[in-house]
Design a protein around this motif. Structure first.
Motif, PDB file in Angstrom:
ATOM      1  N   TYR A 152      41.688  30.572  45.147  1.00 35.38           N
ATOM      2  CA  TYR A 152      41.611  29.489  44.159  1.00 35.38           C
ATOM      3  C   TYR A 152      41.758  30.011  42.736  1.00 35.38           C
ATOM      4  O   TYR A 152      42.221  29.281  41.852  1.00 35.38           O
ATOM      5  CB  TYR A 152      40.304  28.708  44.332  1.00 35.38           C
ATOM      6  N   ALA A 153      41.384  31.262  42.504  1.00 35.27           N
ATOM      7  CA  ALA A 153      41.610  31.862  41.188  1.00 35.27           C
ATOM      8  C   ALA A 153      43.109  32.003  40.935  1.00 35.27           C
ATOM      9  O   ALA A 153      43.597  31.810  39.812  1.00 35.27           O
ATOM     10  CB  ALA A 153      40.933  33.223  41.104  1.00 35.27           C
ATOM     11  N   THR A 154      43.861  32.315  42.003  1.00 34.57           N
ATOM     12  CA  THR A 154      45.322  32.385  41.898  1.00 34.57           C
ATOM     13  C   THR A 154      45.905  31.011  41.591  1.00 34.57           C
ATOM     14  O   THR A 154      46.794  30.871  40.745  1.00 34.57           O
ATOM     15  CB  THR A 154      45.924  32.923  43.209  1.00 34.57           C
ATOM     16  N   ILE A 155      45.374  29.993  42.265  1.00 29.93           N
ATOM     17  CA  ILE A 155      45.821  28.623  42.002  1.00 29.93           C
ATOM     18  C   ILE A 155      45.521  28.238  40.561  1.00 29.93           C
ATOM     19  O   ILE A 155      46.322  27.566  39.898  1.00 29.93           O
ATOM     20  CB  ILE A 155      45.133  27.634  42.979  1.00 29.93           C
ATOM     21  N   GLU A 156      44.376  28.687  40.051  1.00 31.76           N
ATOM     22  CA  GLU A 156      44.001  28.388  38.672  1.00 31.76           C
ATOM     23  C   GLU A 156      44.990  29.026  37.697  1.00 31.76           C
ATOM     24  O   GLU A 156      45.346  28.429  36.679  1.00 31.76           O
ATOM     25  CB  GLU A 156      42.591  28.878  38.397  1.00 31.76           C
ATOM     26  N   ARG A 157      45.432  30.246  38.018  1.00 29.37           N
ATOM     27  CA  ARG A 157      46.440  30.897  37.166  1.00 29.37           C
ATOM     28  C   ARG A 157      47.763  30.149  37.217  1.00 29.37           C
ATOM     29  O   ARG A 157      48.465  30.020  36.207  1.00 29.37           O
ATOM     30  CB  ARG A 157      46.630  32.351  37.605  1.00 29.37           C
ATOM     31  N   ILE A 158      48.102  29.642  38.409  1.00 25.03           N
ATOM     32  CA  ILE A 158      49.319  28.839  38.542  1.00 25.03           C
ATOM     33  C   ILE A 158      49.190  27.567  37.706  1.00 25.03           C
ATOM     34  O   ILE A 158      50.145  27.130  37.054  1.00 25.03           O
ATOM     35  CB  ILE A 158      49.586  28.485  40.027  1.00 25.03           C
ATOM     36  N   PHE A 159      47.996  26.995  37.725  1.00 25.18           N
ATOM     37  CA  PHE A 159      47.750  25.791  36.932  1.00 25.18           C
ATOM     38  C   PHE A 159      47.957  26.068  35.446  1.00 25.18           C
ATOM     39  O   PHE A 159      48.463  25.217  34.707  1.00 25.18           O
ATOM     40  CB  PHE A 159      46.331  25.282  37.163  1.00 25.18           C
ATOM     41  N   ALA A 160      47.559  27.263  34.997  1.00 27.25           N
ATOM     42  CA  ALA A 160      47.743  27.622  33.588  1.00 27.25           C
ATOM     43  C   ALA A 160      49.227  27.607  33.233  1.00 27.25           C
ATOM     44  O   ALA A 160      49.629  27.114  32.168  1.00 27.25           O
ATOM     45  CB  ALA A 160      47.144  28.992  33.309  1.00 27.25           C
ATOM     46  N   GLU A 210      31.844  25.571  43.454  1.00 31.12           N
ATOM     47  CA  GLU A 210      31.060  25.450  44.680  1.00 31.12           C
ATOM     48  C   GLU A 210      30.994  26.780  45.425  1.00 31.12           C
ATOM     49  O   GLU A 210      29.926  27.195  45.896  1.00 31.12           O
ATOM     50  CB  GLU A 210      31.654  24.367  45.582  1.00 31.12           C
ATOM     51  N   HIS A 211      32.152  27.465  45.548  1.00 31.21           N
ATOM     52  CA  HIS A 211      32.176  28.733  46.280  1.00 31.21           C
ATOM     53  C   HIS A 211      31.409  29.830  45.543  1.00 31.21           C
ATOM     54  O   HIS A 211      30.763  30.668  46.172  1.00 31.21           O
ATOM     55  CB  HIS A 211      33.622  29.168  46.524  1.00 31.21           C
ATOM     56  N   LYS A 212      31.477  29.847  44.220  1.00 26.06           N
ATOM     57  CA  LYS A 212      30.719  30.840  43.455  1.00 26.06           C
ATOM     58  C   LYS A 212      29.216  30.610  43.617  1.00 26.06           C
ATOM     59  O   LYS A 212      28.436  31.576  43.706  1.00 26.06           O
ATOM     60  CB  LYS A 212      31.110  30.775  41.985  1.00 26.06           C
ATOM     61  N   GLN A 213      28.818  29.348  43.662  1.00 30.41           N
ATOM     62  CA  GLN A 213      27.404  29.036  43.888  1.00 30.41           C
ATOM     63  C   GLN A 213      26.979  29.477  45.287  1.00 30.41           C
ATOM     64  O   GLN A 213      25.876  30.017  45.469  1.00 30.41           O
ATOM     65  CB  GLN A 213      27.162  27.543  43.708  1.00 30.41           C
ATOM     66  N   ASP A 227      34.248  36.151  53.260  1.00 20.89           N
ATOM     67  CA  ASP A 227      35.115  34.975  53.415  1.00 20.89           C
ATOM     68  C   ASP A 227      35.113  34.130  52.146  1.00 20.89           C
ATOM     69  O   ASP A 227      36.164  33.664  51.683  1.00 20.89           O
ATOM     70  CB  ASP A 227      34.654  34.125  54.605  1.00 20.89           C
ATOM     71  N   LYS A 228      33.932  33.922  51.606  1.00 18.76           N
ATOM     72  CA  LYS A 228      33.809  33.110  50.383  1.00 18.76           C
ATOM     73  C   LYS A 228      34.527  33.776  49.216  1.00 18.76           C
ATOM     74  O   LYS A 228      35.218  33.117  48.428  1.00 18.76           O
ATOM     75  CB  LYS A 228      32.336  32.904  50.031  1.00 18.76           C
ATOM     76  N   GLU A 229      34.377  35.090  49.086  1.00 13.85           N
ATOM     77  CA  GLU A 229      35.012  35.803  47.975  1.00 13.85           C
ATOM     78  C   GLU A 229      36.533  35.802  48.125  1.00 13.85           C
ATOM     79  O   GLU A 229      37.255  35.758  47.130  1.00 13.85           O
ATOM     80  CB  GLU A 229      34.475  37.235  47.895  1.00 13.85           C
ATOM     81  N   HIS A 230      37.013  35.839  49.359  1.00 16.03           N
ATOM     82  CA  HIS A 230      38.460  35.739  49.592  1.00 16.03           C
ATOM     83  C   HIS A 230      38.964  34.365  49.161  1.00 16.03           C
ATOM     84  O   HIS A 230      40.021  34.255  48.516  1.00 16.03           O
ATOM     85  CB  HIS A 230      38.779  35.977  51.068  1.00 16.03           C
ATOM     86  N   THR A 231      38.201  33.331  49.501  1.00 16.96           N
ATOM     87  CA  THR A 231      38.569  31.972  49.099  1.00 16.96           C
ATOM     88  C   THR A 231      38.572  31.837  47.577  1.00 16.96           C
ATOM     89  O   THR A 231      39.449  31.185  47.004  1.00 16.96           O
ATOM     90  CB  THR A 231      37.586  30.947  49.711  1.00 16.96           C
ATOM     91  N   ILE A 232      37.602  32.466  46.935  1.00 15.81           N
ATOM     92  CA  ILE A 232      37.528  32.430  45.470  1.00 15.81           C
ATOM     93  C   ILE A 232      38.786  33.059  44.864  1.00 15.81           C
ATOM     94  O   ILE A 232      39.341  32.546  43.883  1.00 15.81           O
ATOM     95  CB  ILE A 232      36.263  33.158  44.977  1.00 15.81           C
ATOM     96  N   LYS A 233      39.246  34.165  45.444  1.00 15.12           N
ATOM     97  CA  LYS A 233      40.462  34.815  44.948  1.00 15.12           C
ATOM     98  C   LYS A 233      41.673  33.897  45.088  1.00 15.12           C
ATOM     99  O   LYS A 233      42.536  33.839  44.209  1.00 15.12           O
ATOM    100  CB  LYS A 233      40.701  36.121  45.707  1.00 15.12           C
ATOM    101  N   THR A 262      40.389  19.749  41.249  1.00 13.63           N
ATOM    102  CA  THR A 262      40.099  20.273  42.582  1.00 13.63           C
ATOM    103  C   THR A 262      39.769  21.754  42.538  1.00 13.63           C
ATOM    104  O   THR A 262      38.797  22.215  43.150  1.00 13.63           O
ATOM    105  CB  THR A 262      41.294  20.039  43.524  1.00 13.63           C
ATOM    106  N   THR A 263      40.590  22.516  41.794  1.00 16.81           N
ATOM    107  CA  THR A 263      40.396  23.964  41.734  1.00 16.81           C
ATOM    108  C   THR A 263      39.078  24.328  41.065  1.00 16.81           C
ATOM    109  O   THR A 263      38.313  25.157  41.577  1.00 16.81           O
ATOM    110  CB  THR A 263      41.558  24.629  40.973  1.00 16.81           C
ATOM    111  N   ARG A 264      38.807  23.705  39.917  1.00 11.73           N
ATOM    112  CA  ARG A 264      37.568  24.005  39.208  1.00 11.73           C
ATOM    113  C   ARG A 264      36.340  23.659  40.053  1.00 11.73           C
ATOM    114  O   ARG A 264      35.368  24.421  40.100  1.00 11.73           O
ATOM    115  CB  ARG A 264      37.530  23.236  37.889  1.00 11.73           C
TER     116      ARG A 264
END
Length: 240
Positions: free
Chosen positions: A200-208, A126-129, A192-198, A119-121
């Motif tokens: 999900y990037a945090t969620i990705e770090r949690i996933f790590a 999508e948001h980066k695109q 807004d998109k860049e805030h969302t990216i941040k 989900t995160t990836r």
């Protein structure tokens, strides 16, 4: 073509259902029968096959399409499901109970982890695109915002600052106002998109970190499993 998501969802349901079955409707002495031992051995072998994925990833350095995670999740759900039926719902062995608890935690952490990963990836991509496309549109519109339009709009801002009761949009040229609104909307969307990216990037770090916990649980599972097998061999297999 087989849908990996459907297979993964189906095996997840099978695993959870197997847990409910042995808890609600125990199968007495399944662990001590030939069928029980066969299920246990087969399930253990399949669980050990899950180690192929981390070996290829960590040792051989194969990632992505060269080392798909689909077989890892397949073995990681099918093997434990067989082991659950192997227990028959009887939890009398201390080491066996440790194996069972650790195995369930490994599977559940894997299920949550793979969901977060996928989900995160996907969302990040999508948001980066979207941000890339919005920035492209922004710079195209910015080029259309001529120097004359910019000067007229600046004059409107100065009029507002000099206590002019009219709004900027009233003092600026219509073309400048239109471009200004378009640019502001694009900037807000990008922000807004860049805030969302941040997020999900945090969620990705949690996933790590979650992945590290999953790996640690796997080591505990293998240690308990090895002890359980050693005890079974030492005291003899009951069907002999």
């Amino acid at each position: 073509m087989i849908d990996q998501r459907q297979v993964r969802s189906g095996l997840t349901i099978v695993f959870i259902a197997s847990l409910l079955v042995v808890v609600i409707v125990p199968l007495p002495r399944m662990g001590g029968t030939l069928a029980g031992h066969v299920l246990g051995i087969l399930g253990t072998v399949i669980i050990l096959l899950t180690l192929i994925y981390p070996f290829r990833k960590r040792v051989l350095g194969r990632k992505g399409k060269k080392n798909p995670i689909a077989t890892h999740t397949l073995y990681g759900l099918l093997g434990p499901s067989l082991v659950v039926f192997h227990t028959g719902g009887e939890f009398k062995s201390f080491i066996g109970n440790l194996v069972f608890i650790c195995m369930v935690l490994v599977v559940l952490s894997g299920i949550v982890g793979i969901y977060l990963f996928k989900t995160t990836r996907k969302t990040l991509k999508e948001h980066k695109q979207d941000v890339s496309q919005l920035k492209k549109i922004f710079f195209e519109k910015k080029r259309d915002f001529s120097a004359a339009d910019l000067e007229r709009y600046v004059q409107g801002e100065k009029a507002l600052e000099s206590s002019d009761t009219r709004s900027i949009d009233e003092t600026a040229e219509p073309n400048a106002v239109r471009h200004r609104k378009d640019l502001v909307q694009l900037v807000e969307l990008i922000a807004d998109k860049e805030h969302t990216i941040k997020v999900y990037a945090t969620i990705e770090r949690i996933f790590a970190k979650w992945s590290k916990a999953h790996i640690a649980l796997v080591f505990f599972l293998l240690a308990f499993l090895g002890s359980h097998i050693a005890v079974m061999i030492y005291y003899g297999l009951r069907w002999l």
